[in-house]
Write an enzyme that holds these catalytic residues in place. Structure first.
Site, short mmCIF file in Angstrom:
data_model
loop_
_atom_site.label_atom_id
_atom_site.label_comp_id
_atom_site.label_asym_id
_atom_site.label_seq_id
_atom_site.Cartn_x
_atom_site.Cartn_y
_atom_site.Cartn_z
N ASP A 133 4.22 -7.02 -4.19
CA ASP A 133 3.31 -7.56 -5.21
C ASP A 133 2.32 -8.59 -4.67
O ASP A 133 1.73 -9.33 -5.44
CB ASP A 133 4.12 -8.17 -6.36
CG ASP A 133 5.02 -9.30 -5.90
OD1 ASP A 133 5.14 -9.51 -4.67
OD2 ASP A 133 5.58 -10.00 -6.75
N GLU A 134 2.14 -8.64 -3.34
CA GLU A 134 1.28 -9.68 -2.79
C GLU A 134 0.36 -9.17 -1.69
O GLU A 134 0.77 -8.32 -0.89
CB GLU A 134 2.13 -10.77 -2.11
CG GLU A 134 3.12 -11.43 -2.98
CD GLU A 134 3.65 -12.67 -2.29
OE1 GLU A 134 4.33 -13.43 -2.96
OE2 GLU A 134 3.38 -12.87 -1.10
#
Length: 390
Positions: A133-134
């Site tokens: 998610d990054e």
DNA sequence: TCTGGGGTCCTCGGGCCC
DNA sequence: TCTGGGGCCCGAGGACCC
């Protein structure tokens, strides 16, 4: 470099916004939720597109949870009750029984992860992948990237991601990766924060040291022992003193980080170093008494790692095992072989040799198999070098 | 009371070679 | 022949991250 740090919030149920929610537990599929809905509420059509119509009371609660799972992530409303990542679900159930428990669905996450990263690279091609998610983005050369200090680009990215996935995205903008990551925390979720060099003292220094990416619980406790709580206090430390207490490398890094200095470049395409599979048993197992069961699990782990390697096109030379005992002590053993492999039987054979070197008196809680020292299976570096010599 | 899974990187000690 | 040091690799453990 002008760095962007963007992370998506994986909770995609608008009706749960602001409520205490934890994601964790066993490896159930989110589809199970849909399956249950179709059985219990057949009067409506249920699909991924209608998730926002699931009534809040339908979601399972944490109350009465029993089992070994931990929390993968929690909403801010849940964190108010003291629950957070890596906490046992049974403990979390005591702290916040009313929290909604959502299953971890890694397949879903990978799908959303790919979509989110594809949208970003369409807009800003220089992207470093930092996990599910990054990402970090270098937007120096993106047309219009500098408008309003990067805010225009950030809003475009947020809007594009939301339209495609329904996910919100937090963005931090700063001169380097270290500060961009910290900035992204300022306005979560779905916020944009810009931190310029001049903002260091006002925005970064008041924060606790633990906010620096790389200072974990151990380093933080050690700093606290010496009365160092804030980044400002860390910045004021003598670099020689830091080097003496934390070692030359870590000491220098702590000093630089507290002063907002970070020269790390964006890593656009990185190769994996190792691949592993591990599993925590339903109940602790004994090496002798549960030999058959352990053997079967061991073989399965080797087959899974081998399949992962083959699917992704890698072979590895270092085969290792990991054991976690009932008292949580971790032991690893590994060995490096001549020829790199992705063969399940060879991995099983060498991992078995590692196992013979490990102490096996205590009951086992976890068993893992790892293959490291990876190289691409299509073109081993040795062959490539030979080819260039002749 | 309970503490997952899949990674990366760093440190330290020992062995080996020069 | 002995000793010391540096470089390198390996193995083990630990910290940290998502």
């Amino acid at each position: 470099m002008d760095a962007f740090y963007a992370s998506v919030e994986l909770l995609r149920y608008p009706q749960l916004k602001g409520l205490p929610v934890v994601i964790g537990g066993g490896r159930r599929r989110e589809d199970d939720l849909l399956a249950r809905l179709r059985t219990e509420r057949p009067e409506q059509e249920w699909s991924a597109a209608t998730l926002d119509r699931i009534p809040v009371e339908f979601f399972p609660r944490l109350q009465g949870y029993t089992g070994r799972g931990v929390i993968t992530t929690a909403t801010y409303a849940a964190r108010q009750f003291g629950v957070g990542s890596a906490m046992g679900l049974m403990k979390a159930a005591k702290l916040c029984p009313q929290a909604i428990l959502l299953p971890v669905d890694f397949e879903q996450y990978r799908h959303y992860s790919r979509t989110f990263k594809a949208i970003i690279t369409d807009i800003a091609p220089l992207m470093e992948d930092r996990g599910v998610d990054e990402v970090y983005i270098d937007f120096t050369a993106v047309p219009g990237g500098q408008r309003e200090g990067g805010r225009v680009l950030a809003r475009l990215i947020q809007k594009s991601i939301f339209q495609a996935t329904g996910l919100t995205c937090s963005v931090g903008i700063a001169p380097n990766k270290l500060i961009a990551k910290m900035a992204s925390e300022f306005n979560k979720p779905n916020g944009i924060a810009v931190v310029m060099e001049d903002d260091l003292q006002s925005k970064i220094w008041p924060l606790p040291c633990r906010k620096i990416n790389g200072i974990g619980p151990k380093a933080d406790a050690k700093l606290q022992q010496h009365g160092i709580h804030s980044i400002a206090q860390l910045a004021a430390c003598d670099p020689l003193w830091l080097a003496r207490h934390f070692g030359p490398r870590t000491g220098a890094w702590l000093h630089a980080a507290a002063h907002g200095r970070d020269e790390r470049p964006l890593v656009i395409d990185s190769e994996p170093v190792s691949m592993s599979r591990e599993t925590t048993f339903e109940r602790d197992l004994h090496a002798v008494r549960d030999r058959a069961e352990l053997g079967a699990i061991f073989t399965r782990l080797c087959e899974q790692v081998a399949a992962d390697l083959q699917r992704k096109g890698y072979v590895g030379k270092t085969i290792g095992i990991k054991l976690r005992f009932d008292d949580f002590q971790i032991v690893t053993r590994d060995l490096t072989i001549e020829q790199p492999t992705a063969d399940a039987r060879l991995i099983r054979q060498h991992a078995g040799q590692c196992l013979k070197r490990a102490p096996l008196q205590k009951r086992l809680r976890l068993l893992g198999v790892r293959v490291g020292n990876l190289q691409s299976s299509s073109q081993p570096p040795e062959q490539a070098r030979e080819a260039s010599l002749f």
